[in-house]
Design an enzyme around this catalytic site. Structure first.
Site, mmCIF file in Angstrom:
data_model
loop_
_atom_site.group_PDB
_atom_site.id
_atom_site.type_symbol
_atom_site.label_atom_id
_atom_site.label_comp_id
_atom_site.label_asym_id
_atom_site.label_seq_id
_atom_site.Cartn_x
_atom_site.Cartn_y
_atom_site.Cartn_z
ATOM 1 N N LYS A 54 0.729 -1.296 0.018
ATOM 2 C CA LYS A 54 0.115 0.029 -0.057
ATOM 3 C C LYS A 54 0.825 1.307 0.067
ATOM 4 C CE LYS A 54 -3.819 -2.355 2.355
ATOM 5 N NZ LYS A 54 -4.444 -2.927 3.392
ATOM 6 N N GLN A 98 -4.486 -1.552 9.719
ATOM 7 C CA GLN A 98 -4.420 -2.704 9.071
ATOM 8 C C GLN A 98 -5.082 -4.085 9.844
ATOM 9 O OE1 GLN A 98 -3.644 -3.317 5.935
ATOM 10 N NE2 GLN A 98 -4.020 -5.633 6.310
ATOM 11 N N ASP A 121 -10.916 2.951 4.171
ATOM 12 C CA ASP A 121 -11.255 1.688 3.934
ATOM 13 C C ASP A 121 -12.744 1.555 4.018
ATOM 14 O OD1 ASP A 121 -9.327 -0.582 3.852
ATOM 15 O OD2 ASP A 121 -8.959 -0.358 6.122
HETATM 16 N N1 GUN Z 1 -7.029 -6.926 6.273
HETATM 17 C C1 GUN Z 1 -7.544 -7.639 5.338
HETATM 18 N N2 GUN Z 1 -8.228 -6.728 4.550
HETATM 19 C C2 GUN Z 1 -8.227 -5.595 4.834
HETATM 20 C C3 GUN Z 1 -8.613 -4.609 4.305
HETATM 21 O O1 GUN Z 1 -9.385 -4.239 3.445
HETATM 22 N N3 GUN Z 1 -8.374 -3.304 5.033
HETATM 23 C C4 GUN Z 1 -7.555 -3.318 6.369
HETATM 24 N N4 GUN Z 1 -7.308 -2.185 6.846
HETATM 25 N N5 GUN Z 1 -7.016 -4.250 6.647
HETATM 26 C C5 GUN Z 1 -7.372 -5.683 6.170
#
Ligand code: GUN
Length: 296
Positions: A54, A98, A121
């Site tokens: 990311k 995350q 998100d």
């Molecule tokens: N962990 C697995 N998928 C995601 C996601 O889309 N966003 C976040 N923040 N954590 C994750």
């Protein structure tokens, strides 16, 4: 005949080019780049690799990234204090914590503390509610990536029988809500299947679009798929390592048998994954436009 492969990497590259141009325009106009803060608590290997990707993609597209790696023992109060600071920081337009978080931290409490205007998100209840109403500012990244793959692969969505396998808050529920909206790129008839569904195959075999987010390898095999269907495999299952020492990934769909029956199918890796990060970049740009545009 073997199915056509939906090349998520190539489609993601196209969308990223579009975003890169808009980021350059934004930066020239307002004198600062869209910024994403990422927060990672602990050292889960999969989470580290996602967050690294990311941050790298931010830089590639000309955006700022502010990474906050925290030790696994970080207290909930410390994490909430960091989010409070990021909520106020004008260089930070998007905040991503995350998941999963360590067990001693209340995930809901943390996600609900993120400013909904920075919640790239799309996990905050305000944004979940907006999605339900068809008024999303930040559609959650994986579902948004799936919808974009369907649109850009020329799949007919309007009126289609869509079956979603999996009812998570991150993928199954939101993609079902998105595809049922009365909108372009949606307008489908949607069924959600889950672990308590009786006779899963009966449902999957009538799907013109089958979206599999079950979290289990081989949850769907060729005999469960309608001839010519579009199959989107959301699974990311680590099964050992490759010869070069990297984690070997498989999806939730048994690719060999599925690609004999499906019309179109996404591979793992190289299907949904690259789109998810791309949609995060799109949401971060949108957050920056909303915040800075509102002040300008
Ligand atoms: N962990 C697995 N998928 C995601 C996601 O889309 N966003 C976040 N923040 N954590 C994750």
């Amino acid at each position: 005949m073997a199915a056509q492969i939906i090349d998520g990497k190539a489609i993601a590259q196209q969308v990223r080019e579009e975003i890169r141009r808009k980021v350059a325009d934004f930066t020239a106009r307002y004198g600062l780049a869209p910024g994403l803060a990422t927060v990672l608590v602990g050292e889960d290997a999969a989470s580290i690799s996602y967050v690294t990707a990311k941050n790298r993609t931010c830089k590639e597209l000309g955006m700022e990234s502010f990474h906050h790696p925290l030790p696994a023992e970080t207290s909930q109060e410390e994490l909430l204090a960091l989010i409070e600071r990021l909520n106020r920081d004008r260089r930070v337009h998007g905040i991503l914590v995350q998941l999963p978080l360590p067990r001693h931290i209340d995930e809901k409490r943390v996600l609900f503390s993120i400013d909904p205007g920075k919640d790239v998100d799309g996990f905050h209840p305000v944004n979940v509610g907006r999605l339900m109403l068809g008024e999303a500012l930040f559609p959650p990244c994986t579902p948004a990536g799936i919808q974009e793959l369907l649109i850009r692969s020329g799949t007919v969505i309007q009126g289609a029988d869509v079956v979603v396998v999996g009812r998570s808050n991150i993928v199954g529920k939101p993609i079902a809500v998105m595809l049922v909206q009365k909108k372009d790129g949606a307008d489908a008839t949607v069924t959600i299947c889950h672990t308590r569904t009786r006779n899963l195959e009966e449902h999957t075999r009538r799907a013109e679009i089958l979206i599999v987010a079950a979290g289990r390898p081989n949850a769907v095999t060729g005999s469960m798929i309608r001839h010519g269907a579009t199959v989107i495999d959301v699974g990311v299952n680590r099964v050992g390592t490759t010869e070069s020492g990297k984690a070997k990934l498989v999806g939730d769909v048994e690719f060999a048998s599925a690609s004999e029956v499906a019309g179109k199918i996404t591979p793992v890796p190289g299907g949904v994954g690259p789109m998810t990060i791309t949609m995060l970049m799109r949401n971060t740009l949108r957050a920056a436009e909303l915040q800075v545009g509102a002040r300008a």
